[in-house]
Scaffold this active site. Structure first.
Site, mmCIF file in Angstrom:
data_model
loop_
_atom_site.group_PDB
_atom_site.id
_atom_site.type_symbol
_atom_site.label_atom_id
_atom_site.label_comp_id
_atom_site.label_asym_id
_atom_site.label_seq_id
_atom_site.Cartn_x
_atom_site.Cartn_y
_atom_site.Cartn_z
ATOM 1 N N SER A 82 -3.715 11.503 12.854
ATOM 2 C CA SER A 82 -3.729 10.273 12.349
ATOM 3 C C SER A 82 -5.112 9.839 12.339
ATOM 4 C CB SER A 82 -3.048 9.393 13.539
ATOM 5 O OG SER A 82 -3.205 7.986 13.209
ATOM 6 N N TYR B 94 -1.810 6.306 21.987
ATOM 7 C CA TYR B 94 -1.438 6.943 20.574
ATOM 8 C C TYR B 94 -2.765 7.590 19.642
ATOM 9 C CZ TYR B 94 0.051 7.826 15.886
ATOM 10 O OH TYR B 94 0.393 8.497 14.554
#
Length: 254
Positions: free
Chosen positions: A145, A158
């Site tokens: 990501s 995250y």
């Protein structure tokens, strides 16, 4: 390696980016797709049926990547069904929406869950499929990501997990060479249920509209575009240990 004639295992392969990977692999003539799910059984079965309508045998398997026994059983079933595995797409992931400034809300349990799925889960899959991937001189590609590169995102945990996944990518690229190549793709904002689940339908629509006004390519990335990048890296025989950013050029403005 080439996608045509290859057998792929795609974790989280029933929805979003994973679904796009499964379908595009079928369009490119894959010999088999094993797509996994942890909760979305109906959607995974529907995706597997679509893959088969495109002419590629498919298997939808429940396998929580946070569970070693389930991952090892997945590897066994893939080999029983297809006899080999040429590529692994580590796409399964989880997150929790926790405001970055609310450290108290980011509990130890949330940290453990996110790291266990997003980092250790990818390692478990690579470990379970190491032997057939080496035999096939295959490849692994991990879905990272843009949150791995910058502060922000759904939570601190995250972003840290995706940064760790990129280090895992480099480490596996070193230890599995020369038989197996390992790379990653780092998407930015992608039009999937993941985003609407975090922001709501209207919230995501407004966020994406504002983003399109400033990013270089002026478009919201689609799951099919990320799938192209993931599958492309599987076929790049001279590339390993790399992470490709797919965010419409937004990262050049950071």
């Amino acid at each position: 390696m080439r996608i045509r004639g290859a057998v792929l295992v795609v974790t989280g392969g029933g929805t979003g980016i994973g679904r796009a990977v499964s379908l595009e692999a079928a369009r490119r003539g894959a010999a088999g797709v094993v797509l996994t799910y942890a909760r979305s059984a109906g959607e995974a079965e529907a995706t597997a049926a679509e893959v088969e309508r495109l002419g590629t045998p498919a298997l939808a398997e429940r396998a929580d990547v946070a569970d070693t026994a389930q991952v090892e059983a997945l590897a066994e079933r893939a080999l029983e069904r297809f006899g080999r595995v040429d590529a692994l797409v580590n796409n399964a992931a989880t997150t929790r929406a926790v405001p970055p400034g609310d450290l108290a809300a980011l509990t130890d349990d949330i940290w453990r869950e996110i790291l266990d799925v997003n980092v250790v889960g990818a390692f478990r899959c690579a470990r379970a499929l190491e032997r057939p991937l080496r035999q096939a001189r295959g490849a692994i590609v991990n879905t990272s990501s843009i949150s791995a590169f910058r502060a922000g995102g759904s939570s601190i945990a995250y972003g840290v997990s995706k940064a760790a996944l990129q280090q895992l990518t480099r480490s596996l690229a070193a230890v599995l060479a020369p038989e197996v190549r390992v790379n990653a793709v780092a998407p930015g904002t992608v039009a999937t249920r993941w985003q609407t689940g975090l922001r709501g339908e209207e919230g995501f629509a407004e966020f994406a509209r504002q983003e399109r006004e400033v990013i270089p390519l002026r478009a919201t990335t689609q799951p099919e575009q990320v799938a192209d990048a993931l599958l492309g890296l599987l076929e790049m025989d001279a590339v390993t240990g790399e992470t490709l950013i797919v965010d419409g050029g937004k990262h050049v403005l950071y």
